[in-house]
Write a protein that holds these residues in place. Structure first.
Motif, PDB file in Angstrom:
ATOM      1  N   GLN A 157      11.452  12.527   5.568  1.00 31.23           N
ATOM      2  CA  GLN A 157      11.909  12.461   4.019  1.00 31.23           C
ATOM      3  C   GLN A 157      11.807  13.893   3.268  1.00 31.23           C
ATOM      4  OE1 GLN A 157       9.177   9.954   1.871  1.00 31.23           O
ATOM      5  NE2 GLN A 157      10.783   9.615   0.040  1.00 31.23           N
ATOM      6  N   ASN A 163      18.020  11.893   6.236  1.00 33.72           N
ATOM      7  CA  ASN A 163      18.197  10.520   5.974  1.00 33.72           C
ATOM      8  C   ASN A 163      19.047   9.667   6.851  1.00 33.72           C
ATOM      9  OD1 ASN A 163      20.620  11.184   5.348  1.00 33.72           O
ATOM     10  ND2 ASN A 163      20.105  11.098   2.895  1.00 33.72           N
ATOM     11  N   ARG A 215      12.891   5.991   2.184  1.00 32.01           N
ATOM     12  CA  ARG A 215      12.790   6.758   3.665  1.00 32.01           C
ATOM     13  C   ARG A 215      13.043   5.578   4.673  1.00 32.01           C
ATOM     14  NH1 ARG A 215       8.483   4.329   5.061  1.00 32.01           N
ATOM     15  NH2 ARG A 215       6.653   3.853   3.669  1.00 32.01           N
ATOM     16  N   ASN A 256      16.785  10.968  -1.134  1.00 32.15           N
ATOM     17  CA  ASN A 256      15.546  11.439  -0.516  1.00 32.15           C
ATOM     18  C   ASN A 256      14.491  11.040  -1.137  1.00 32.15           C
ATOM     19  OD1 ASN A 256      17.036  11.967   1.993  1.00 32.15           O
ATOM     20  ND2 ASN A 256      17.527  13.990   0.997  1.00 32.15           N
ATOM     21  N   GLN A 268       8.015  10.262   9.733  1.00 37.58           N
ATOM     22  CA  GLN A 268       8.606   9.630   8.594  1.00 37.58           C
ATOM     23  C   GLN A 268       8.503  10.451   7.402  1.00 37.58           C
ATOM     24  OE1 GLN A 268       6.512   5.717   7.367  1.00 37.58           O
ATOM     25  NE2 GLN A 268       8.314   4.816   8.114  1.00 37.58           N
ATOM     26  N   SER A 269       7.130  11.050   6.872  1.00 33.34           N
ATOM     27  CA  SER A 269       6.952  11.764   5.853  1.00 33.34           C
ATOM     28  C   SER A 269       7.646  13.174   5.947  1.00 33.34           C
ATOM     29  CB  SER A 269       5.639  11.844   5.429  1.00 33.34           C
ATOM     30  OG  SER A 269       4.836  12.376   6.510  1.00 33.34           O
TER      31      SER A 269
END
Lengths: 240, 177
Positions: free
Chosen positions: A121, A126, B174, B170, A117-118
Protein backbone atom coordinates in the motif's frame (compact mmCIF):
# COMPACT_ATOMS: atom_id res chain seq x y z
CA UNK A 1 26.69 6.25 23.42
CA UNK A 2 29.91 6.36 21.48
CA UNK A 3 32.99 5.02 23.18
CA UNK A 4 36.02 7.35 23.04
CA UNK A 5 38.33 6.65 20.14
CA UNK A 6 35.57 5.37 17.85
CA UNK A 7 36.15 6.24 14.23
CA UNK A 8 33.40 8.33 12.74
CA UNK A 9 32.61 8.37 9.05
CA UNK A 10 31.06 11.36 7.36
CA UNK A 11 28.93 11.05 4.25
CA UNK A 12 25.86 12.54 2.60
CA UNK A 13 22.41 11.05 2.23
CA UNK A 14 19.85 12.69 -0.08
CA UNK A 15 22.11 15.75 -0.18
CA UNK A 16 22.34 16.19 3.60
CA UNK A 17 25.50 15.57 5.68
CA UNK A 18 25.54 12.68 8.19
CA UNK A 19 28.00 10.82 10.35
CA UNK A 20 28.09 7.20 11.48
CA UNK A 21 30.08 5.01 13.83
CA UNK A 22 31.84 1.89 12.56
CA UNK A 23 28.98 -0.35 13.70
CA UNK A 24 26.14 1.58 12.06
CA UNK A 25 24.57 0.66 8.74
CA UNK A 26 23.04 3.06 6.22
CA UNK A 27 19.58 1.95 7.42
CA UNK A 28 20.47 2.65 11.07
CA UNK A 29 21.52 6.21 10.24
CA UNK A 30 18.49 6.76 8.01
CA UNK A 31 16.07 5.62 10.71
CA UNK A 32 17.79 7.67 13.40
CA UNK A 33 17.25 10.72 11.22
CA UNK A 34 13.69 10.11 10.09
CA UNK A 35 14.58 8.99 6.56
CA UNK A 36 12.08 6.31 5.70
CA UNK A 37 13.50 3.36 3.72
CA UNK A 38 11.05 0.47 3.24
CA UNK A 39 12.13 -2.97 4.50
CA UNK A 40 10.64 -6.43 4.82
CA UNK A 41 13.33 -8.85 5.99
CA UNK A 42 14.98 -6.42 8.42
CA UNK A 43 14.05 -6.61 12.10
CA UNK A 44 15.75 -4.96 15.04
CA UNK A 45 17.27 -7.64 17.23
CA UNK A 46 18.38 -10.10 14.57
CA UNK A 47 21.28 -9.82 12.15
CA UNK A 48 20.63 -8.08 8.81
CA UNK A 49 21.01 -10.25 5.71
CA UNK A 50 19.71 -8.07 2.86
CA UNK A 51 17.44 -10.89 1.70
CA UNK A 52 14.43 -8.93 0.45
CA UNK A 53 16.36 -6.14 -1.36
CA UNK A 54 13.58 -3.69 -0.63
CA UNK A 55 15.94 -1.29 1.16
CA UNK A 56 18.28 -0.92 -1.82
CA UNK A 57 19.85 2.53 -2.08
CA UNK A 58 21.93 4.19 -4.77
CA UNK A 59 25.58 5.13 -4.29
CA UNK A 60 26.49 8.07 -6.49
CA UNK A 61 29.30 7.25 -8.88
CA UNK A 62 28.57 3.53 -8.76
CA UNK A 63 25.88 1.86 -10.85
CA UNK A 64 25.31 -0.76 -8.16
CA UNK A 65 22.43 -0.67 -5.74
CA UNK A 66 23.25 -1.81 -2.21
CA UNK A 67 20.97 -2.96 0.62
CA UNK A 68 20.90 -0.23 3.27
CA UNK A 69 20.34 -2.78 6.07
CA UNK A 70 23.56 -4.66 5.38
CA UNK A 71 25.85 -1.89 4.09
CA UNK A 72 27.97 0.39 6.22
CA UNK A 73 28.55 3.92 4.96
CA UNK A 74 32.07 4.80 3.88
CA UNK A 75 33.86 8.11 4.18
CA UNK A 76 32.64 10.56 1.55
CA UNK A 77 29.83 8.37 0.24
CA UNK A 78 26.96 10.11 -1.51
CA UNK A 79 23.83 8.00 -0.95
CA UNK A 80 20.41 8.37 -2.56
CA UNK A 81 17.57 6.67 -0.65
CA UNK A 82 14.65 7.55 -2.90
CA UNK A 83 14.31 8.29 -6.61
CA UNK A 84 12.16 7.02 -9.50
CA UNK A 85 14.58 4.18 -10.29
CA UNK A 86 14.56 2.88 -6.67
CA UNK A 87 10.78 3.29 -6.39
CA UNK A 88 10.34 1.32 -9.61
CA UNK A 89 12.53 -1.56 -8.40
CA UNK A 90 10.91 -1.61 -4.96
CA UNK A 91 7.47 -1.85 -6.52
CA UNK A 92 8.65 -4.65 -8.79
CA UNK A 93 10.08 -6.59 -5.83
CA UNK A 94 6.76 -6.42 -3.99
CA UNK A 95 4.80 -7.39 -7.11
CA UNK A 96 7.11 -10.36 -7.69
CA UNK A 97 6.60 -11.47 -4.09
CA UNK A 98 2.84 -11.46 -4.70
CA UNK A 99 3.16 -13.31 -8.00
CA UNK A 100 5.51 -16.06 -6.78
CA UNK A 101 3.22 -17.49 -4.09
CA UNK A 102 -0.51 -17.47 -3.34
CA UNK A 103 -1.35 -14.44 -1.23
CA UNK A 104 -5.12 -14.37 -0.76
CA UNK A 105 -5.38 -11.42 1.64
CA UNK A 106 -9.14 -11.71 2.08
CA UNK A 107 -8.90 -15.08 3.82
CA UNK A 108 -5.54 -14.66 5.56
CA UNK A 109 -5.13 -14.84 9.33
CA UNK A 110 -2.83 -11.81 9.11
CA UNK A 111 -5.10 -9.64 6.94
CA UNK A 112 -4.71 -6.11 8.28
CA UNK A 113 -1.59 -6.99 10.29
CA UNK A 114 0.65 -7.96 7.38
CA UNK A 115 3.88 -6.19 6.50
CA UNK A 116 3.71 -7.27 2.85
CA UNK A 117 0.24 -5.75 2.62
CA UNK A 118 1.26 -2.49 4.26
CA UNK A 119 4.46 -2.13 2.25
CA UNK A 120 2.44 -2.74 -0.94
CA UNK A 121 0.00 0.00 0.00
CA UNK A 122 2.81 2.35 0.92
CA UNK A 123 4.63 1.82 -2.37
CA UNK A 124 1.42 2.19 -4.38
CA UNK A 125 1.20 -1.44 -5.49
CA UNK A 126 -2.52 -1.75 -6.20
CA UNK A 127 -2.19 -4.53 -8.78
CA UNK A 128 0.44 -7.00 -9.95
CA UNK A 129 1.78 -6.61 -13.47
CA UNK A 130 3.53 -10.00 -13.55
CA UNK A 131 1.88 -13.33 -14.31
CA UNK A 132 0.92 -15.24 -11.18
CA UNK A 133 2.76 -18.55 -10.91
CA UNK A 134 0.12 -20.38 -8.81
CA UNK A 135 2.56 -22.80 -7.20
CA UNK A 136 1.16 -25.66 -5.16
CA UNK A 137 2.20 -25.80 -1.52
CA UNK A 138 1.22 -27.98 1.39
CA UNK A 139 0.31 -26.63 4.80
CA UNK A 140 2.04 -28.07 7.82
CA UNK A 141 -0.31 -28.25 10.77
CA UNK A 142 1.57 -31.00 12.56
CA UNK A 143 2.71 -28.78 15.44
CA UNK A 144 0.28 -28.69 18.38
CA UNK A 145 0.38 -24.88 18.75
CA UNK A 146 1.45 -23.41 15.41
CA UNK A 147 1.00 -23.86 11.69
CA UNK A 148 2.92 -22.89 8.57
CA UNK A 149 1.35 -21.96 5.23
CA UNK A 150 4.06 -21.72 2.59
CA UNK A 151 1.63 -19.96 0.23
CA UNK A 152 2.13 -16.83 2.33
CA UNK A 153 5.90 -17.07 2.86
CA UNK A 154 8.07 -14.32 1.36
CA UNK A 155 11.39 -16.02 2.23
CA UNK A 156 12.57 -13.12 4.39
CA UNK A 157 14.42 -15.55 6.67
CA UNK A 158 13.39 -13.81 9.89
CA UNK A 159 12.14 -17.10 11.39
CA UNK A 160 15.41 -18.83 10.52
CA UNK A 161 17.47 -16.06 12.08
CA UNK A 162 15.45 -15.64 15.27
CA UNK A 163 15.49 -19.41 15.88
CA UNK A 164 19.25 -19.54 15.45
CA UNK A 165 20.34 -16.25 17.02
CA UNK A 166 17.86 -15.70 19.85
CA UNK A 167 16.34 -19.09 20.70
CA UNK A 168 19.52 -20.96 19.84
CA UNK A 169 17.69 -23.97 18.42
CA UNK A 170 18.29 -23.44 14.65
CA UNK A 171 15.26 -25.59 13.92
CA UNK A 172 14.50 -23.69 10.72
CA UNK A 173 16.55 -23.24 7.59
CA UNK A 174 16.20 -22.76 3.84
CA UNK A 175 16.13 -25.45 1.18
CA UNK A 176 16.70 -25.07 -2.60
CA UNK A 177 17.40 -21.79 -4.38
CA UNK A 178 15.65 -18.91 -6.15
CA UNK A 179 11.86 -19.13 -6.27
CA UNK A 180 12.11 -22.84 -5.35
CA UNK A 181 13.45 -21.88 -1.93
CA UNK A 182 11.46 -23.27 0.98
CA UNK A 183 11.69 -22.70 4.69
CA UNK A 184 12.10 -26.13 6.28
CA UNK A 185 12.10 -27.58 9.77
CA UNK A 186 15.22 -29.58 10.72
CA UNK A 187 15.99 -31.92 7.79
CA UNK A 188 12.69 -31.11 6.05
CA UNK A 189 10.54 -33.05 8.48
CA UNK A 190 7.06 -32.08 9.74
CA UNK A 191 7.23 -29.29 12.32
CA UNK A 192 5.35 -31.34 14.91
CA UNK A 193 8.00 -34.06 14.77
CA UNK A 194 10.93 -31.70 15.28
CA UNK A 195 13.29 -32.85 18.03
CA UNK A 196 14.93 -29.40 18.14
CA UNK A 197 11.90 -27.03 18.20
CA UNK A 198 11.26 -25.68 21.68
CA UNK A 199 7.76 -24.42 20.83
CA UNK A 200 8.71 -20.89 21.90
CA UNK A 201 6.81 -19.19 19.06
CA UNK A 202 9.43 -16.54 18.31
CA UNK A 203 9.41 -17.52 14.61
CA UNK A 204 5.64 -17.05 14.48
CA UNK A 205 5.80 -13.54 15.90
CA UNK A 206 8.67 -12.29 13.76
CA UNK A 207 7.04 -13.57 10.55
CA UNK A 208 5.90 -10.51 8.55
CA UNK A 209 2.92 -12.27 6.92
CA UNK A 210 0.46 -15.01 7.82
CA UNK A 211 2.87 -17.78 6.80
CA UNK A 212 3.54 -18.64 10.43
CA UNK A 213 0.55 -18.40 12.71
CA UNK A 214 -0.87 -19.65 15.98
CA UNK A 215 -3.49 -22.34 15.53
CA UNK A 216 -7.09 -21.33 16.14
CA UNK A 217 -6.76 -17.84 14.69
CA UNK A 218 -9.33 -16.86 12.09
CA UNK A 219 -9.17 -14.26 9.31
CA UNK A 220 -7.46 -11.02 10.41
CA UNK A 221 -6.97 -12.30 13.99
CA UNK A 222 -3.24 -13.03 13.87
CA UNK A 223 -1.54 -9.86 15.08
CA UNK A 224 2.15 -10.41 15.79
CA UNK A 225 3.91 -9.34 19.01
CA UNK A 226 7.56 -8.41 18.59
CA UNK A 227 8.41 -6.09 21.48
CA UNK A 228 10.42 -8.90 23.15
CA UNK A 229 13.03 -9.07 20.42
CA UNK A 230 15.36 -6.07 20.98
CA UNK A 231 15.30 -6.82 24.74
CA UNK A 232 16.23 -10.48 24.27
CA UNK A 233 18.91 -9.53 21.73
CA UNK A 234 20.43 -7.11 24.23
CA UNK A 235 20.42 -9.80 26.97
CA UNK A 236 22.10 -12.23 24.58
CA UNK A 237 24.89 -9.69 24.14
CA UNK A 238 25.25 -9.58 27.91
CA UNK A 239 23.52 -6.21 28.31
CA UNK A 240 21.46 -5.31 31.35
CA UNK B 1 -26.17 18.65 -17.44
CA UNK B 2 -26.12 15.37 -19.34
CA UNK B 3 -25.83 12.31 -17.13
CA UNK B 4 -22.86 9.98 -17.45
CA UNK B 5 -23.59 6.36 -18.30
CA UNK B 6 -22.57 4.01 -15.49
CA UNK B 7 -22.55 0.22 -15.74
CA UNK B 8 -21.73 -2.42 -13.15
CA UNK B 9 -21.31 -6.17 -13.57
CA UNK B 10 -20.05 -9.14 -11.58
CA UNK B 11 -18.19 -11.99 -13.19
CA UNK B 12 -16.34 -14.56 -11.02
CA UNK B 13 -17.20 -12.80 -7.78
CA UNK B 14 -19.57 -13.11 -4.84
CA UNK B 15 -21.52 -9.83 -5.28
CA UNK B 16 -20.00 -8.50 -2.06
CA UNK B 17 -18.57 -5.47 -3.86
CA UNK B 18 -22.04 -4.72 -5.21
CA UNK B 19 -23.41 -5.00 -1.68
CA UNK B 20 -20.77 -2.50 -0.59
CA UNK B 21 -21.81 -0.26 -3.50
CA UNK B 22 -25.38 -0.33 -2.15
CA UNK B 23 -23.97 0.54 1.28
CA UNK B 24 -23.36 4.03 -0.13
CA UNK B 25 -26.95 4.39 1.14
CA UNK B 26 -28.58 7.81 0.67
CA UNK B 27 -25.58 9.05 -1.29
CA UNK B 28 -26.86 6.87 -4.12
CA UNK B 29 -29.43 9.64 -4.66
CA UNK B 30 -26.65 12.19 -5.08
CA UNK B 31 -24.98 9.85 -7.56
CA UNK B 32 -28.22 9.35 -9.47
CA UNK B 33 -28.31 13.08 -10.20
CA UNK B 34 -25.00 12.67 -12.07
CA UNK B 35 -25.16 9.18 -13.59
CA UNK B 36 -27.63 6.90 -15.28
CA UNK B 37 -27.29 3.21 -14.43
CA UNK B 38 -27.51 1.73 -17.92
CA UNK B 39 -26.46 -1.86 -17.16
CA UNK B 40 -26.17 -3.70 -13.85
CA UNK B 41 -27.44 -6.70 -11.88
CA UNK B 42 -29.58 -4.02 -10.22
CA UNK B 43 -31.42 -3.00 -13.43
CA UNK B 44 -33.18 -5.04 -16.09
CA UNK B 45 -31.08 -4.58 -19.21
CA UNK B 46 -30.17 -7.64 -21.24
CA UNK B 47 -27.38 -6.35 -23.49
CA UNK B 48 -24.38 -4.30 -22.53
CA UNK B 49 -24.96 -0.90 -24.18
CA UNK B 50 -22.59 1.10 -26.41
CA UNK B 51 -20.69 4.19 -25.24
CA UNK B 52 -20.68 3.58 -21.50
CA UNK B 53 -18.64 6.16 -19.58
CA UNK B 54 -17.71 4.16 -16.45
CA UNK B 55 -18.01 0.43 -15.79
CA UNK B 56 -17.35 -1.18 -12.41
CA UNK B 57 -16.36 -4.80 -13.00
CA UNK B 58 -16.50 -7.04 -9.94
CA UNK B 59 -14.99 -10.51 -9.98
CA UNK B 60 -12.17 -12.38 -11.66
CA UNK B 61 -12.23 -13.96 -15.12
CA UNK B 62 -13.13 -17.59 -14.53
CA UNK B 63 -14.91 -18.81 -17.66
CA UNK B 64 -14.90 -18.39 -21.44
CA UNK B 65 -18.11 -16.39 -21.04
CA UNK B 66 -16.34 -13.97 -18.67
CA UNK B 67 -13.71 -13.43 -21.37
CA UNK B 68 -16.33 -12.63 -24.00
CA UNK B 69 -18.07 -10.26 -21.59
CA UNK B 70 -14.93 -8.40 -20.54
CA UNK B 71 -13.83 -7.91 -24.16
CA UNK B 72 -17.22 -6.50 -25.08
CA UNK B 73 -17.23 -4.28 -21.98
CA UNK B 74 -13.74 -3.01 -22.79
CA UNK B 75 -14.78 -2.13 -26.35
CA UNK B 76 -17.85 -0.23 -25.16
CA UNK B 77 -16.47 1.50 -22.06
CA UNK B 78 -14.40 4.66 -21.73
CA UNK B 79 -13.25 3.96 -18.16
CA UNK B 80 -12.99 0.41 -16.85
CA UNK B 81 -12.66 -0.01 -13.08
CA UNK B 82 -11.36 -3.29 -11.61
CA UNK B 83 -13.81 -3.30 -8.73
CA UNK B 84 -12.59 -5.21 -5.68
CA UNK B 85 -9.87 -7.78 -5.02
CA UNK B 86 -11.24 -10.52 -7.31
CA UNK B 87 -11.09 -8.17 -10.30
CA UNK B 88 -7.69 -6.82 -9.21
CA UNK B 89 -5.85 -9.98 -8.06
CA UNK B 90 -8.31 -12.87 -8.79
CA UNK B 91 -8.40 -13.30 -4.99
CA UNK B 92 -10.68 -16.14 -3.77
CA UNK B 93 -11.53 -17.54 -7.25
CA UNK B 94 -7.78 -17.98 -7.84
CA UNK B 95 -7.53 -20.41 -4.92
CA UNK B 96 -8.37 -23.18 -7.39
CA UNK B 97 -5.44 -22.27 -9.63
CA UNK B 98 -2.68 -24.37 -8.02
CA UNK B 99 -4.82 -27.51 -8.39
CA UNK B 100 -5.71 -27.22 -12.09
CA UNK B 101 -9.13 -27.16 -13.72
CA UNK B 102 -9.63 -30.93 -14.19
CA UNK B 103 -8.67 -31.83 -10.65
CA UNK B 104 -11.02 -29.19 -9.21
CA UNK B 105 -13.98 -30.31 -11.33
CA UNK B 106 -13.35 -33.97 -10.48
CA UNK B 107 -13.06 -33.27 -6.78
CA UNK B 108 -16.23 -31.16 -6.71
CA UNK B 109 -18.59 -32.99 -9.09
CA UNK B 110 -17.39 -36.60 -9.02
CA UNK B 111 -15.64 -37.40 -5.76
CA UNK B 112 -17.94 -35.29 -3.58
CA UNK B 113 -21.22 -36.43 -5.15
CA UNK B 114 -22.31 -39.93 -4.24
CA UNK B 115 -25.72 -39.73 -5.92
CA UNK B 116 -25.02 -38.34 -9.37
CA UNK B 117 -21.31 -38.07 -10.05
CA UNK B 118 -20.80 -36.24 -13.34
CA UNK B 119 -19.04 -33.13 -14.54
CA UNK B 120 -21.66 -30.74 -15.99
CA UNK B 121 -21.11 -29.81 -19.62
CA UNK B 122 -24.52 -28.72 -20.88
CA UNK B 123 -25.42 -25.01 -20.99
CA UNK B 124 -22.50 -24.03 -18.79
CA UNK B 125 -19.60 -21.87 -19.96
CA UNK B 126 -16.25 -23.63 -20.02
CA UNK B 127 -14.04 -23.02 -17.02
CA UNK B 128 -10.72 -21.34 -17.81
CA UNK B 129 -7.58 -23.20 -16.68
CA UNK B 130 -6.94 -20.38 -14.19
CA UNK B 131 -9.08 -17.63 -12.71
CA UNK B 132 -7.22 -14.42 -13.54
CA UNK B 133 -7.45 -10.67 -12.85
CA UNK B 134 -9.04 -8.42 -15.49
CA UNK B 135 -5.81 -6.68 -16.49
CA UNK B 136 -4.26 -9.95 -17.62
CA UNK B 137 -6.71 -9.85 -20.57
CA UNK B 138 -7.82 -6.25 -21.09
CA UNK B 139 -6.58 -2.78 -20.25
CA UNK B 140 -7.83 -1.56 -16.88
CA UNK B 141 -8.01 2.19 -16.16
CA UNK B 142 -8.53 2.20 -12.38
CA UNK B 143 -7.69 -0.48 -9.81
CA UNK B 144 -9.86 -0.46 -6.70
CA UNK B 145 -8.65 -3.17 -4.30
CA UNK B 146 -10.52 -4.30 -1.20
CA UNK B 147 -12.62 -7.29 -0.19
CA UNK B 148 -14.92 -5.51 -0.54
CA UNK B 149 -13.81 -1.88 -0.90
CA UNK B 150 -15.59 0.17 1.77
CA UNK B 151 -18.71 2.08 0.76
CA UNK B 152 -16.95 5.38 1.54
CA UNK B 153 -14.07 4.39 -0.73
CA UNK B 154 -16.43 3.45 -3.57
CA UNK B 155 -18.31 6.75 -3.20
CA UNK B 156 -15.11 8.81 -3.13
CA UNK B 157 -13.65 7.08 -6.16
CA UNK B 158 -16.88 7.24 -8.15
CA UNK B 159 -17.35 10.93 -7.27
CA UNK B 160 -13.86 11.70 -8.59
CA UNK B 161 -14.39 9.68 -11.78
CA UNK B 162 -17.68 11.45 -12.42
CA UNK B 163 -15.86 14.78 -12.12
CA UNK B 164 -13.42 13.57 -14.76
CA UNK B 165 -10.53 13.02 -12.35
CA UNK B 166 -8.59 9.79 -11.78
CA UNK B 167 -8.28 9.45 -7.98
CA UNK B 168 -5.28 8.10 -6.07
CA UNK B 169 -6.82 5.02 -4.42
CA UNK B 170 -3.73 3.99 -2.45
CA UNK B 171 -4.47 5.99 0.72
CA UNK B 172 -8.09 4.80 0.66
CA UNK B 173 -7.84 1.03 0.37
CA UNK B 174 -5.53 -1.98 0.04
CA UNK B 175 -5.59 -5.68 -0.83
CA UNK B 176 -7.91 -7.46 1.59
CA UNK B 177 -9.31 -4.23 3.07
Amino acid sequence: MMTPGTAVKTFTMDGKPFSATEEETILDVARENGIDIPTLCHLEGILPTGQCRLCMVEIQGSGRLVPACATKPEEGMDIITDNPRLRNYRKMIVELLFSERNHICAVCVSNGHCELQSVAQRLGVNHVRFAYLHPRFMLDGSHPKYEVDHNRCILCGRCVRVCEEIEGAHTRDLRNRGIRTMVITDFDTPWGESPTCTGCGKCVHVCPTGALAEKGKSVAEMAKRRHFLPYLAMRRRGGK
Amino acid sequence: MEKLKLATIWLDGCSGCHMSFLDIDERLLALSDRVELVFSPLVDTKDFPEDVDITLVEGALGTEEDLQKIRKIRERTKLLVAFGDCAVTANIPSMRNPFGREEVLKSLYVESDALNPQIPVQSLPELLPHALPLHHYVHVDVFLPGCPPAADTIYQVLSELIEGRIPDVNPLTRFGA
